[in-house]
Design a protein around this motif. Structure first.
Motif, PDB file in Angstrom:
ATOM      1  N   TRP A   1       0.839  -1.204   0.000  1.00 13.67           N
ATOM      2  CA  TRP A   1       0.000   0.000   0.000  1.00 13.67           C
ATOM      3  C   TRP A   1       0.874   1.254   0.000  1.00 13.67           C
ATOM      4  O   TRP A   1       0.649   2.176  -0.778  1.00 13.67           O
ATOM      5  CB  TRP A   1      -0.912  -0.032   1.236  1.00 13.67           C
ATOM      6  CG  TRP A   1      -1.742   1.187   1.389  1.00 13.67           C
ATOM      7  CD1 TRP A   1      -2.955   1.429   0.826  1.00 13.67           C
ATOM      8  CD2 TRP A   1      -1.415   2.358   2.157  1.00 13.67           C
ATOM      9  NE1 TRP A   1      -3.403   2.674   1.199  1.00 13.67           N
ATOM     10  CE2 TRP A   1      -2.468   3.258   2.011  1.00 13.67           C
ATOM     11  CE3 TRP A   1      -0.318   2.708   2.946  1.00 13.67           C
ATOM     12  CZ2 TRP A   1      -2.473   4.505   2.631  1.00 13.67           C
ATOM     13  CZ3 TRP A   1      -0.333   3.945   3.558  1.00 13.67           C
ATOM     14  CH2 TRP A   1      -1.396   4.826   3.411  1.00 13.67           C
ATOM     15  N   ARG A   2       1.896   1.266   0.837  1.00 17.20           N
ATOM     16  CA  ARG A   2       2.817   2.413   0.909  1.00 17.20           C
ATOM     17  C   ARG A   2       3.547   2.605  -0.417  1.00 17.20           C
ATOM     18  O   ARG A   2       3.674   3.723  -0.905  1.00 17.20           O
ATOM     19  CB  ARG A   2       3.818   2.195   2.046  1.00 17.20           C
ATOM     20  CG  ARG A   2       4.762   3.359   2.258  1.00 17.20           C
ATOM     21  CD  ARG A   2       5.736   3.032   3.411  1.00 17.20           C
ATOM     22  NE  ARG A   2       6.575   4.137   3.728  1.00 17.20           N
ATOM     23  CZ  ARG A   2       7.720   4.425   3.099  1.00 17.20           C
ATOM     24  NH1 ARG A   2       8.133   3.676   2.095  1.00 17.20           N
ATOM     25  NH2 ARG A   2       8.442   5.463   3.457  1.00 17.20           N
ATOM     26  N   ASP A   3       4.007   1.517  -1.022  1.00 19.33           N
ATOM     27  CA  ASP A   3       4.709   1.606  -2.301  1.00 19.33           C
ATOM     28  C   ASP A   3       3.799   2.174  -3.401  1.00 19.33           C
ATOM     29  O   ASP A   3       4.243   2.943  -4.249  1.00 19.33           O
ATOM     30  CB  ASP A   3       5.257   0.243  -2.721  1.00 19.33           C
ATOM     31  CG  ASP A   3       6.435  -0.210  -1.869  1.00 19.33           C
ATOM     32  OD1 ASP A   3       6.986   0.620  -1.107  1.00 19.33           O
ATOM     33  OD2 ASP A   3       6.784  -1.406  -1.955  1.00 19.33           O
TER      34      ASP A   3
ATOM     35  N   VAL B   1       7.537  11.355   3.168  1.00 21.43           N
ATOM     36  CA  VAL B   1       6.408  10.756   3.887  1.00 21.43           C
ATOM     37  C   VAL B   1       6.450  11.320   5.299  1.00 21.43           C
ATOM     38  O   VAL B   1       7.406  11.079   6.046  1.00 21.43           O
ATOM     39  CB  VAL B   1       6.513   9.214   3.924  1.00 21.43           C
ATOM     40  CG1 VAL B   1       5.330   8.628   4.694  1.00 21.43           C
ATOM     41  CG2 VAL B   1       6.583   8.645   2.507  1.00 21.43           C
ATOM     42  N   ALA B   2       5.442  12.106   5.644  1.00 19.92           N
ATOM     43  CA  ALA B   2       5.387  12.712   6.978  1.00 19.92           C
ATOM     44  C   ALA B   2       4.973  11.669   8.006  1.00 19.92           C
ATOM     45  O   ALA B   2       4.339  10.660   7.677  1.00 19.92           O
ATOM     46  CB  ALA B   2       4.394  13.876   6.980  1.00 19.92           C
ATOM     47  N   ASP B   3       5.327  11.922   9.241  1.00 19.95           N
ATOM     48  CA  ASP B   3       4.929  11.033  10.331  1.00 19.95           C
ATOM     49  C   ASP B   3       3.413  11.036  10.481  1.00 19.95           C
ATOM     50  O   ASP B   3       2.739  12.020  10.131  1.00 19.95           O
ATOM     51  CB  ASP B   3       5.558  11.493  11.653  1.00 19.95           C
ATOM     52  CG  ASP B   3       7.067  11.305  11.674  1.00 19.95           C
ATOM     53  OD1 ASP B   3       7.572  10.423  10.937  1.00 19.95           O
ATOM     54  OD2 ASP B   3       7.735  12.039  12.426  1.00 19.95           O
ATOM     55  N   LEU B   4       2.893   9.961  11.032  1.00 11.84           N
ATOM     56  CA  LEU B   4       1.470   9.898  11.345  1.00 11.84           C
ATOM     57  C   LEU B   4       1.148  10.950  12.407  1.00 11.84           C
ATOM     58  O   LEU B   4       1.967  11.229  13.285  1.00 11.84           O
ATOM     59  CB  LEU B   4       1.106   8.517  11.882  1.00 11.84           C
ATOM     60  CG  LEU B   4       1.277   7.343  10.919  1.00 11.84           C
ATOM     61  CD1 LEU B   4       1.045   6.032  11.655  1.00 11.84           C
ATOM     62  CD2 LEU B   4       0.350   7.461   9.738  1.00 11.84           C
ATOM     63  N   TYR B   5      -0.049  11.524  12.308  1.00 10.84           N
ATOM     64  CA  TYR B   5      -0.491  12.486  13.309  1.00 10.84           C
ATOM     65  C   TYR B   5      -2.008  12.462  13.384  1.00 10.84           C
ATOM     66  O   TYR B   5      -2.676  11.925  12.506  1.00 10.84           O
ATOM     67  CB  TYR B   5       0.021  13.906  12.987  1.00 10.84           C
ATOM     68  CG  TYR B   5      -0.523  14.479  11.695  1.00 10.84           C
ATOM     69  CD1 TYR B   5      -1.635  15.311  11.697  1.00 10.84           C
ATOM     70  CD2 TYR B   5       0.076  14.202  10.469  1.00 10.84           C
ATOM     71  CE1 TYR B   5      -2.133  15.848  10.510  1.00 10.84           C
ATOM     72  CE2 TYR B   5      -0.414  14.722   9.290  1.00 10.84           C
ATOM     73  CZ  TYR B   5      -1.521  15.550   9.313  1.00 10.84           C
ATOM     74  OH  TYR B   5      -2.014  16.065   8.150  1.00 10.84           O
TER      75      TYR B   5
ATOM     76  N   PHE C   1      -1.683  10.990   7.548  1.00 12.89           N
ATOM     77  CA  PHE C   1      -0.300  11.207   7.156  1.00 12.89           C
ATOM     78  C   PHE C   1      -0.320  11.986   5.858  1.00 12.89           C
ATOM     79  O   PHE C   1      -1.326  12.049   5.162  1.00 12.89           O
ATOM     80  CB  PHE C   1       0.476   9.894   7.029  1.00 12.89           C
ATOM     81  CG  PHE C   1       0.310   9.195   5.707  1.00 12.89           C
ATOM     82  CD1 PHE C   1       1.335   9.222   4.773  1.00 12.89           C
ATOM     83  CD2 PHE C   1      -0.855   8.538   5.400  1.00 12.89           C
ATOM     84  CE1 PHE C   1       1.177   8.588   3.550  1.00 12.89           C
ATOM     85  CE2 PHE C   1      -1.013   7.891   4.193  1.00 12.89           C
ATOM     86  CZ  PHE C   1       0.005   7.918   3.260  1.00 12.89           C
ATOM     87  N   ASP C   2       0.786  12.623   5.553  1.00 13.86           N
ATOM     88  CA  ASP C   2       0.901  13.405   4.340  1.00 13.86           C
ATOM     89  C   ASP C   2       2.057  12.891   3.505  1.00 13.86           C
ATOM     90  O   ASP C   2       3.092  12.503   4.037  1.00 13.86           O
ATOM     91  CB  ASP C   2       1.159  14.885   4.670  1.00 13.86           C
ATOM     92  CG  ASP C   2      -0.010  15.528   5.391  1.00 13.86           C
ATOM     93  OD1 ASP C   2      -1.140  15.415   4.895  1.00 13.86           O
ATOM     94  OD2 ASP C   2       0.214  16.144   6.450  1.00 13.86           O
TER      95      ASP C   2
END
Length: 143
Positions: free
Chosen positions: A21-23, A113-117, A127-128
Motif C-alpha cells: 500500500w505504501r509503495d 512521507v510525513a509522520d502519522l499524526y 499522514f501526508d
C-alpha cells in the motif's frame, strides 16, 4: 503465549500488505514529481491563480491521483506553505502541513512521507505525502 503467537502471525500477514500500500502511494506521488506537464501546470497556477483553464488541467491530474477514496484531498501549496489549490472542500484554507516535513520537502528531490499524526478537527490518524514539484528548468539545474 498463544495470543502473542497469534499477534505475530497477524503482523507477518499484514506487513507485506502495508508495504505494498505504501509503495503504491509513493508511486503515485513520484508520478506527479516526474511529470513535466504537472510541473508546468503548477507553475501556470502560481503565475495565473485565477485562470480557470489552468485550474481545470491541474484538477484533472490531481483528481486522477486522488481516486475515489485513496486520499481525502490532494493540495498544492506555495513554498511559504499557503494553500493554492485543493481537490476537495475538505482542505480548508487553514489546512496545515507538518512543519518539519514541509521544510524537508522544500530541500528534497524526492517524495517525503510525513509522520502519522491526529487530525486537529476530528482526531483521525492521518499522514501526508509531500511532493516537491518544481519547474523543469529548476530541476535540470539542480540535477
Amino acid at each position: 503465549m498463544i495470543a502473542q503467537e497469534q499477534l505475530g502471525s497477524i503482523a507477518n500477514l499484514k506487513a507485506p500488505q502495508i508495504k505494498a500500500w505504501r509503495d503504491e502511494r509513493l508511486g503515485e506521488a513520484r508520478f506527479l514529481l516526474q511529470t513535466a506537464a504537472v510541473a508546468d501546470d503548477i507553475a501556470a497556477l502560481v503565475s495565473r491563480p485565477r485562470d480557470e483553464a489552468v485550474k481545470e488541467r491541474l484538477l484533472d491530474w490531481l483528481v486522477a491521483i486522488r481516486g475515489d477514496a485513496r486520499y481525502e484531498s490532494v493540495t498544492v501549496h506555495d513554498p511559504a506553505g499557503r494553500l493554492l489549490f485543493a481537490t476537495s472542500e475538505a482542505a480548508a484554507p487553514e489546512t496545515t502541513i507538518p512543519t518539519d516535513a514541509f521544510r524537508k520537502a522544500l530541500l528534497s528531490e524526492d517524495v517525503i512521507v510525513a509522520d502519522l499524526y491526529r487530525s486537529a478537527t476530528d482526531a483521525r490518524v492521518q499522514f501526508d505525502l509531500l511532493v516537491p514539484i518544481r519547474p523543469v528548468n529548476v530541476r535540470e539545474t539542480r540535477g
